[in-house]
Design a protein around this motif. Structure first.
Motif, PDB file in Angstrom:
ATOM      1  N   GLN A 129      39.689  44.535  48.988  1.00 29.92           N
ATOM      2  CA  GLN A 129      39.299  43.864  50.223  1.00 29.92           C
ATOM      3  C   GLN A 129      37.945  43.182  50.061  1.00 29.92           C
ATOM      4  O   GLN A 129      37.759  42.029  50.464  1.00 29.92           O
TER       5      GLN A 129
ATOM      6  N   GLU B  39      36.912  39.099  50.010  1.00 30.35           N
ATOM      7  CA  GLU B  39      35.845  38.547  50.849  1.00 30.35           C
ATOM      8  C   GLU B  39      34.866  37.713  50.025  1.00 30.35           C
ATOM      9  O   GLU B  39      34.460  36.623  50.443  1.00 30.35           O
ATOM     10  N   TRP B  40      34.509  38.214  48.838  1.00 27.98           N
ATOM     11  CA  TRP B  40      33.546  37.486  48.012  1.00 27.98           C
ATOM     12  C   TRP B  40      34.190  36.300  47.300  1.00 27.98           C
ATOM     13  O   TRP B  40      33.571  35.252  47.149  1.00 27.98           O
TER      14      TRP B  40
ATOM     15  N   GLU C   8      36.515  34.542  48.582  1.00 28.40           N
ATOM     16  CA  GLU C   8      36.650  33.512  49.613  1.00 28.40           C
ATOM     17  C   GLU C   8      35.367  32.704  49.757  1.00 28.40           C
ATOM     18  O   GLU C   8      35.406  31.487  49.960  1.00 28.40           O
ATOM     19  N   LYS C   9      34.225  33.386  49.651  1.00 27.04           N
ATOM     20  CA  LYS C   9      32.941  32.686  49.760  1.00 27.04           C
ATOM     21  C   LYS C   9      32.793  31.661  48.635  1.00 27.04           C
ATOM     22  O   LYS C   9      32.412  30.508  48.870  1.00 27.04           O
TER      23      LYS C   9
ATOM     24  N   CYS D 203      44.387  42.018  51.199  1.00 23.99           N
ATOM     25  CA  CYS D 203      44.748  41.137  52.312  1.00 23.99           C
ATOM     26  C   CYS D 203      46.254  41.202  52.499  1.00 23.99           C
ATOM     27  O   CYS D 203      46.964  41.783  51.682  1.00 23.99           O
TER      28      CYS D 203
END
Length: 218
Positions: free
Chosen positions: A43, A47-48, A50-51, A74
């Protein structure tokens, strides 16, 4: 900074990430995905990634696409996976190009289209993505959506085999065994079949086991 700076601690990277540098963001995602200096956390990896992916980092886009396809960190979402893989592929990432080809081949997140699959496999193969090289070999062998060409199929499998790819070694052995695209050569067939089996390729292991049983029962 290298894309995979495994000598840095996660804490170091988190501090460096405060300036929004995409290579650092990608590295943090890579750490979390692979459990480097921390526990595996898909997870957090998503998140990272995506950045970094949002800033156009092709490897982050690739990894994010693969995690979305697998539903790790996800919800499984093939359309989203295809979208990220396509972005990385458009930037020339060979791994992503191969995976975009697979998406078109299997209809994952996009309408199935073998011609487009072959187009992407061809692009990746030119960059020595050996899974794509083997895929091109199979299409040349079958003549599906391309002109059948056994010699080109042989060349593809030979290239992959010499690079140590077991599926390439197995298929090269089969071509030598039956004289497809090359002069029949049982010695070469056995050599490459053994190479594939030594890497644990199941079809090669089964073929050699069956051959040995046949010899014992003869």
């Amino acid at each position: 900074m290298e894309h995979k700076p495994i000598d840095w601690t996660l804490e170091d990277l988190l501090v460096l990430a405060e300036n929004g540098e995409k290579n650092v963001q990608y590295a943090i995602g890579f750490y979390y995905e692979n459990g480097i200096h921390t526990c595996v956390n898909h997870q957090a990896a998503v998140e990272w990634y995506e950045k970094a992916a949002g800033q156009g980092h092709p490897e982050a886009q690739l990894h994010l696409g693969l995690l979305c396809a697998q539903g790790k960190g996800c919800s499984q979402d093939y359309k989203k996976a295809f979208s990220w893989l396509k972005r990385a592929a458009d930037q020339g990432n060979a791994n992503a190009q191969y995976n975009v080809g697979r998406c078109y081949e299997e209809g994952l997140g996009v309408t199935k289209d073998i011609s487009k699959a072959i187009s992407w496999f061809s692009k990746a193969a030119k960059k020595e993505e050996y899974r794509a090289v083997c895929c091109m070999g199979m299409y040349y062998l079958s003549g599906i959506c391309v002109e059948k060409n056994e010699k080109k199929a042989f060349a593809c499998f030979e290239k992959a085999a010499k690079a140590g790819i077991p599926v390439g070694q197995y298929n090269l052995a089969i071509l030598y065994q039956f004289g497809t695209g090359v002069e029949q050569n049982s010695e070469q067939a056995n050599y490459w079949m053994t190479k594939a089996a030594q890497q644990g390729f199941s079809l090669a292991v089964e073929a050699l086991t069956q051959e040995k049983e046949n010899e014992e029962n003869a």
